[in-house]
Design a protein around this motif. Structure first.
Motif, short mmCIF file in Angstrom:
data_model
loop_
_atom_site.label_atom_id
_atom_site.label_comp_id
_atom_site.label_asym_id
_atom_site.label_seq_id
_atom_site.Cartn_x
_atom_site.Cartn_y
_atom_site.Cartn_z
N ILE A 28 0.84 -1.20 0.00
CA ILE A 28 0.00 0.00 0.00
C ILE A 28 0.87 1.24 0.00
CG2 ILE A 28 -1.71 1.31 1.31
CD1 ILE A 28 -2.70 -1.38 2.42
N PHE A 29 0.62 2.14 -0.95
CA PHE A 29 1.30 3.42 -1.01
C PHE A 29 0.35 4.55 -0.65
CE2 PHE A 29 5.02 1.50 -2.66
CZ PHE A 29 4.61 0.49 -3.51
N SER A 30 -0.86 4.47 -1.15
CA SER A 30 -1.87 5.48 -0.84
C SER A 30 -3.24 4.83 -0.80
CB SER A 30 -1.89 6.59 -1.90
OG SER A 30 -0.67 7.28 -1.95
N ILE A 31 -4.07 5.29 0.12
CA ILE A 31 -5.47 4.85 0.16
C ILE A 31 -6.35 6.06 -0.07
CG2 ILE A 31 -7.29 3.75 1.49
CD1 ILE A 31 -5.22 2.23 3.03
N TYR A 32 -7.16 6.01 -1.05
CA TYR A 32 -8.04 7.12 -1.40
C TYR A 32 -9.35 6.95 -0.66
CZ TYR A 32 -4.38 8.07 -4.71
OH TYR A 32 -3.15 8.34 -5.26
N SER A 53 -9.76 10.53 1.80
CA SER A 53 -8.50 10.57 2.52
C SER A 53 -8.39 11.81 3.40
CB SER A 53 -7.33 10.52 1.55
OG SER A 53 -7.42 11.59 0.62
N ASN A 73 -5.56 6.93 9.17
CA ASN A 73 -4.67 6.77 8.02
C ASN A 73 -3.33 6.13 8.41
OD1 ASN A 73 -6.50 7.90 6.18
ND2 ASN A 73 -5.81 9.98 6.65
N ASN A 76 -4.11 2.50 8.34
CA ASN A 76 -4.80 2.01 7.14
C ASN A 76 -6.11 1.31 7.51
OD1 ASN A 76 -2.73 2.95 5.48
ND2 ASN A 76 -1.66 0.99 5.47
N ILE A 99 -7.16 1.82 -3.58
CA ILE A 99 -5.79 1.80 -3.07
C ILE A 99 -4.78 1.94 -4.20
CG2 ILE A 99 -4.10 0.38 -1.83
CD1 ILE A 99 -6.45 -0.83 -0.27
N ASN A 100 -3.82 2.82 -3.98
CA ASN A 100 -2.66 3.03 -4.86
C ASN A 100 -2.96 3.78 -6.14
OD1 ASN A 100 -1.03 1.82 -2.97
ND2 ASN A 100 -1.07 -0.18 -3.94
N SER A 101 -4.22 3.92 -6.52
CA SER A 101 -4.59 4.70 -7.70
C SER A 101 -5.95 5.32 -7.47
CB SER A 101 -4.64 3.83 -8.95
OG SER A 101 -5.24 4.55 -10.02
N PRO A 102 -6.11 6.62 -7.83
CA PRO A 102 -7.43 7.23 -7.67
C PRO A 102 -8.45 6.71 -8.67
CG PRO A 102 -5.93 8.76 -8.72
CD PRO A 102 -5.10 7.58 -8.30
#
Length: 118
Positions: A28-32, A53, A73, A76, A99-102
């Motif tokens: 996981i890099f980013s959670i939208y 987020s 956050n 997660n 997750i990882n892409s919007p």
């Protein structure tokens, strides 16, 4: 690989409360957006609540004023505090996260049963 694991479901009497949790793990890099959906027997899956987020929230009309969605956050994790539960809230509750892409894909948990009955 990303995994969502829900917990906190169960049997509760009408008017009672439950708190659901959903933890995301893996690469996981980013959670939208994170959210909760539910599916009752014989019905389609429906949105319960979502949270961005940045903390903006949106609720289904049927749960406004009774349910509260929140997220941590750093962990997660997304939560759903459910108060003043009604028999109509009985359903399998699913966690959802982008997750990882919007742009997707969305990930789903395995579901947790919530039963409201006396």
């Amino acid at each position: 690989q990303v995994q969502l694991v829900e917990s906190g479901g169960g049997l509760v009497q009408p008017g009672g409360s439950l708190r659901l949790s959903c933890a995301a793990s893996g690469s996981i890099f980013s959670i939208y957006i994170m959210g909760w959906y539910r599916q009752a027997p014989g019905k389609q899956r429906e949105l319960v609540a979502i949270i961005s987020s940045g903390g903006s929230t949106n609720y289904a009309d049927s749960v406004k004023g009774r349910f509260t969605i929140s997220r941590d956050n750093a962990k997660n994790t997304v939560y759903l505090q459910m108060n003043s539960l009604k028999p109509d809230d009985t359903a399998v509750y699913y966690c959802n996260a982008r997750i990882n892409s919007p742009y997707g894909p969305d990930y789903w948990g395995q579901g947790t049963q919530v039963t409201v009955s006396s």
